[in-house]
Scaffold this motif. Sequence first.
Motif, mmCIF file in Angstrom:
data_model
loop_
_atom_site.group_PDB
_atom_site.id
_atom_site.type_symbol
_atom_site.label_atom_id
_atom_site.label_comp_id
_atom_site.label_asym_id
_atom_site.label_seq_id
_atom_site.Cartn_x
_atom_site.Cartn_y
_atom_site.Cartn_z
ATOM 1 N N PHE A 6 0.817 -1.213 0.000
ATOM 2 C CA PHE A 6 0.000 0.000 0.000
ATOM 3 C C PHE A 6 0.849 1.260 0.000
ATOM 4 O O PHE A 6 0.351 2.348 0.238
ATOM 5 N N SER A 7 2.121 1.103 -0.203
ATOM 6 C CA SER A 7 3.005 2.246 -0.015
ATOM 7 C C SER A 7 3.964 2.380 -1.180
ATOM 8 O O SER A 7 3.914 1.637 -2.146
ATOM 9 N N LYS A 8 4.862 3.332 -1.027
ATOM 10 C CA LYS A 8 5.842 3.553 -2.074
ATOM 11 C C LYS A 8 6.851 2.412 -2.179
ATOM 12 O O LYS A 8 7.648 2.388 -3.107
ATOM 13 N N LEU A 9 6.762 1.458 -1.232
ATOM 14 C CA LEU A 9 7.644 0.289 -1.361
ATOM 15 C C LEU A 9 7.331 -0.474 -2.645
ATOM 16 O O LEU A 9 8.101 -1.324 -3.080
ATOM 17 N N LEU A 10 6.203 -0.141 -3.252
ATOM 18 C CA LEU A 10 5.862 -0.740 -4.548
ATOM 19 C C LEU A 10 6.883 -0.393 -5.620
ATOM 20 O O LEU A 10 6.809 -0.899 -6.733
ATOM 21 N N HIS A 11 7.819 0.480 -5.294
ATOM 22 C CA HIS A 11 8.860 0.753 -6.294
ATOM 23 C C HIS A 11 9.643 -0.515 -6.603
ATOM 24 O O HIS A 11 10.215 -0.634 -7.681
ATOM 25 N N ALA A 12 9.646 -1.459 -5.657
ATOM 26 C CA ALA A 12 10.423 -2.683 -5.892
ATOM 27 C C ALA A 12 9.882 -3.481 -7.079
ATOM 28 O O ALA A 12 10.623 -3.750 -8.022
ATOM 29 N N PRO A 13 8.578 -3.837 -7.066
ATOM 30 C CA PRO A 13 8.090 -4.465 -8.309
ATOM 31 C C PRO A 13 7.906 -3.455 -9.437
ATOM 32 O O PRO A 13 8.088 -3.785 -10.603
ATOM 33 N N GLY A 14 7.552 -2.225 -9.083
ATOM 34 C CA GLY A 14 7.199 -1.218 -10.090
ATOM 35 C C GLY A 14 8.296 -0.960 -11.096
ATOM 36 O O GLY A 14 8.033 -0.786 -12.279
ATOM 37 N N VAL A 15 9.536 -0.947 -10.626
ATOM 38 C CA VAL A 15 10.651 -0.588 -11.516
ATOM 39 C C VAL A 15 10.707 -1.509 -12.741
ATOM 40 O O VAL A 15 11.046 -1.077 -13.835
ATOM 41 N N PHE A 16 10.282 -2.740 -12.561
ATOM 42 C CA PHE A 16 10.338 -3.687 -13.680
ATOM 43 C C PHE A 16 9.240 -3.418 -14.713
ATOM 44 O O PHE A 16 9.293 -3.918 -15.821
ATOM 45 N N PHE A 17 8.247 -2.643 -14.330
ATOM 46 C CA PHE A 17 7.121 -2.405 -15.232
ATOM 47 C C PHE A 17 7.154 -1.015 -15.854
ATOM 48 O O PHE A 17 6.223 -0.616 -16.529
ATOM 49 N N SER A 18 8.211 -0.271 -15.607
ATOM 50 C CA SER A 18 8.280 1.088 -16.129
ATOM 51 C C SER A 18 8.490 1.063 -17.642
ATOM 52 O O SER A 18 9.530 0.624 -18.119
ATOM 53 N N PRO A 19 7.480 1.531 -18.417
ATOM 54 C CA PRO A 19 7.613 1.460 -19.872
ATOM 55 C C PRO A 19 8.807 2.264 -20.383
ATOM 56 O O PRO A 19 9.405 1.923 -21.394
ATOM 57 N N GLY A 20 9.148 3.313 -19.663
ATOM 58 C CA GLY A 20 10.298 4.121 -20.079
ATOM 59 C C GLY A 20 11.596 3.347 -20.047
ATOM 60 O O GLY A 20 12.569 3.716 -20.710
ATOM 61 N N ARG A 21 11.634 2.282 -19.269
ATOM 62 C CA ARG A 21 12.861 1.521 -19.119
ATOM 63 C C ARG A 21 12.793 0.119 -19.727
ATOM 64 O O ARG A 21 13.812 -0.439 -20.082
ATOM 65 N N ASN A 22 11.582 -0.458 -19.773
ATOM 66 C CA ASN A 22 11.547 -1.872 -20.165
ATOM 67 C C ASN A 22 11.103 -2.107 -21.606
ATOM 68 O O ASN A 22 10.955 -3.248 -22.024
ATOM 69 N N GLN A 23 10.887 -1.010 -22.363
ATOM 70 C CA GLN A 23 10.452 -1.229 -23.737
ATOM 71 C C GLN A 23 11.642 -1.270 -24.693
ATOM 72 O O GLN A 23 12.629 -0.558 -24.516
ATOM 73 N N VAL A 24 11.485 -2.110 -25.719
ATOM 74 C CA VAL A 24 12.481 -2.188 -26.770
ATOM 75 C C VAL A 24 12.229 -1.044 -27.754
ATOM 76 O O VAL A 24 11.090 -0.720 -28.059
ATOM 77 N N ASP A 25 13.293 -0.418 -28.209
ATOM 78 C CA ASP A 25 13.150 0.694 -29.145
ATOM 79 C C ASP A 25 13.023 0.148 -30.569
ATOM 80 O O ASP A 25 13.998 0.067 -31.306
ATOM 81 N N ASN A 26 11.806 -0.269 -30.923
ATOM 82 C CA ASN A 26 11.611 -0.842 -32.265
ATOM 83 C C ASN A 26 10.274 -0.415 -32.868
ATOM 84 O O ASN A 26 9.637 -1.167 -33.604
ATOM 85 N N ALA A 27 9.865 0.819 -32.546
ATOM 86 C CA ALA A 27 8.528 1.264 -32.955
ATOM 87 C C ALA A 27 8.346 1.251 -34.468
ATOM 88 O O ALA A 27 7.260 0.960 -34.962
#
Lengths: 268, 499, 110, 159
Positions: A228-249
């Motif tokens: 329920f808190s900002k500790l969600l950054h732990a799983p969240g970081v893996f879902f950040s589209p800015g970081r986890n997307q391949v540059d192949n648009a």
Amino acid sequence: MGGGNKEALMGFWTTFYALSFYVATLILILGVGYKIYQYTKTPAPLKIPTTPAPLTTGGVVIRMLLEVILFKSLFRSNKWIWLFAMIFHGALWVILLRHLRYFIDPQWVIYPIWELVELIQPFGKYASFAMLFGLLGLLARRLFVERMRYISSASDYLMLVLLLVIGVSGVLMSFVTRTDIVQFKAFMLSVISFQWQNFELSAYQMPPDSMLLVHLAAVILLMIVFPFSKLLHAPGVFFSPGRNQVDNAREKRHVAPWAIKQFEAPQT
Amino acid sequence: MAKAKFETPEFRPYPVIPVIKPGVMKDSRSFVSKPGMQESLGYPGELVDNWQEVAINKLGELLTKYRSLRVYLDTCVKCGSCTDKCHYFIGTNDPKNMPVGRQDLLRQVYRRYFTLAGKLFPKLVGAKDLTRDMLDDWYNYFHQCSQCRRCSVYCPYGIDTAEISMAAREILDAVGYGQKYCNEIIEKVYKIGNNLGLPGPAIRNTLEGLEEDIKDETGVDVRLPLDEEGAEVLFVPPSADFFVEPHVDGLIGYGKVFHQSGISWTMSSHASEAGNFGMFIGSYENMRRVSMRIREAALDLKVKRIVFGECGHAWRVAYAFLNTLAGPFDFLDKRYPIPQHICEFTYDLIQKGALKLDKSANDHRRVTYHDSCNVARATRMGHKPGGQFVIPREVIKACCNHFYDMPSDTIYDETYCCGGGGGLLTDELMEVRVKGALPRMEALKQVTDDHQVTHMATICAICKSQFTKVVPYYGFDMDQIISVHQLVGDAIVLNVNEV
Amino acid sequence: MAIDVNGKTVDLDEEGYLTDLKDWNEDVAKVLASQDEIELTESHWEVVKFLRDYYDEYQIAPAVRVLTKAIGKKLGKDKGNSKYLYELFPYGPAKQACRFAGLPKPTGCI
Amino acid sequence: MKARYLSILGKLMLGLLLSLTVNAAEPVTSGSVTIPNPPKAKTNFSAEQPCVEPIDVMRRSHGLFLKHSRNDTMRHGMRTSNYSLVTCINCHVTSDEHGNYPSVKEGTEHFCRSCHSYAAVTIDCFQCHASHPEEVISSKVNEVSSIKLDSLGTPNTSP
């Protein structure tokens, strides 16, 4: 307080902590699990990697590892926060590994694994000081840097305080007040293997040490607030589209299901 | 047209992090959209009575549609690493212009209505009700974000304030509280075909005038074709390239490159705009509607390739979103990137030796290059990561003998926004624009002092317009801003291939 | 916002442009110019008239280069440049001259 | 009174836990959870107390006691401590019927190891010290240790 009282008291705390541990674990797993499910289910309708970005999935894995292990972006951003955060998180991992000794019966694993658990012990013991140092550094920044104070709410401070309570009580138990770790381990193993009948025997009950009660209460609280808190950054970081997307648009068309439904389905 | 009532920030002797001044930009406010504009875009004409309910519902809807929004609202730990990264914060010192401060305007409301902690203990976790004050703060401060993504580079979780701003603006539009500048322009695209509202005949008249100018100057018939069916390339410039300086000289540069390449090309009066303000207002639907015009023009004119002109946000939508929004482009020639940037196009020709360039033609210029934010941090050129930095510089270096980069922490993906991007290029926001330009101006000052740089080249219509407006505040001359393709156009030796 | 021109109220939008382009006449132009502390001279009127004619034909203000070229043809090469126009209209020939000429404000990436 | 309520409350909660188990009716056992089972000491320290300090204290702090002795002895050259590793070993480490002592390097037979390996705590004492009673050593050592044991008998000597 006589011996009988003390035993009754520990009987109560044993059951209380055992139950709390289950509740907290359940909340942690279900809560974080639900959040991960939610993140997975929410589509990313557009390609938004922060470029330059990797062109392959393998490249994304490397980018993510550099972020998660070395905090690369934070390093570019602010050396002080990076230093404190790195020390804190690094120490936390070592300390967590050290605590494996309470959750693994040596008979469950082959000896080399247990040997690793033994090997980590002294590192974990002194990592606790590093963790406190990192936490105090982060707390000091929050308190003394004006723009950090501006963005901090009560929960931001309390989270650090909670971690400090865990760290300090842990350090005190290692170096000053002490507890019966053998008995605690018997308790913990009984909890995680659901051997509740053991709690009738005093050898499996929570050792009656106030610092241990404080330490565990804080850990349980941390587990409960996690989803329920900002500790969600732990799983969240893996879902950040800015970081986890391949540059192949340009090479690969990327369309979200809702966009197809909303715009493309009627045409086809 | 009132005179500026603010002070231009002074150059800092060294880049200290400013002390916060809460609320100083609270009243810096762009004009609110008019009912007609709102309705053309599919939004309520004015603020609806139950705006609070509509806004919360819209936020709820966006949370299910955009993973970025959901993850970014949850994940921030308030580490503070972004706090000194936004040019608007550096220039204005308003803490709500710190990326995290800006995001928190939305995050506080998200926490209040969508998280357990915020519902139960709002004070503890900094959750706030969506009040009218909050809504106005959204309006003011989310229109002081140029969606340049600089903060996202430094965030350990890649949190991108642009995504948050886009969501907030879409909510504002949904309650009938849109921004005039953006929405008026999108309406013009729908009604007339481009941001400026240039009808086809006006474009034709302008292009004919420019053809005459080139002929007068060079003696060569360089054509600037419009609506010519069967051309190889559909070229899509920002409409500012038809209209103002220094953009127009870039357009002449493109014309000369196409002329020398021998590749047939055409512009389109239907898709006479590269820019896509649908992105600024965070509207997938409007962004798609604007994008579809390019697909339609490509089909109508039966072209094989699409090339975009110098336009930063346009290149983001083209590079990263066009395939998604208006694809698939099965009917185009797959041997070339779809779409292609004019710098990629020119660079390929240079690599092949197809252009004869006389560098000495630019010897009176000492040039630096401003990486436009959206090109730098949201797109790519060429086949390697970072091509968006290399290719424009290689093009410039092929045309100029004197090229100098600005300090390394102000270029490439650390580039500072010009201060006018993302829907802020409007006169009533001049204070924000001038102040937001401070870091870039400091970098320009440094390279001017160190290398006697005379010109700053760039590849974005907004950058060019913004800079020509704000550089005089900092003691520079508006003529110092130049298109990359003006440099190319001036260096190119015409007709050598034909002889 | 509104201005009073010879006893008649003329509505302006928040940026000072006419809300109804039909309201324009030379007196309106003078009042608008006076707001910017500019007195319209013959040179200004040349530009204003060109803008209005161009707008009648194309429903848009002319591009800056089209304007400079036209002025250059009419008034001589030395005046066919944007520097001359900026001297007449310090806030930019596109935006300020259009305002006096009663045309809508050109907006976009300019 | 309070303790009684707590006891009742604790039992209720335990009952709740147990009622959730499938085999709740089975007799109480330690189940699959092992706990260390160190060999019994050779003698009791006194009639009231099995070891030199109460068991609770020994379990928590024996390392501290021995470390303090080590520091005094090695660093300061003083053999003043009330606690002696040799005495612990002599009393706690027993041989099997063949007279062999359990290894302190592996297995769980050795008194120290039984808990230390369970809790993943390495012991560095035996890099220098003997891990079992040294039979060849002259009776003098035994005398010394017995003197020490005696001296511990007086009250209020714990640190």
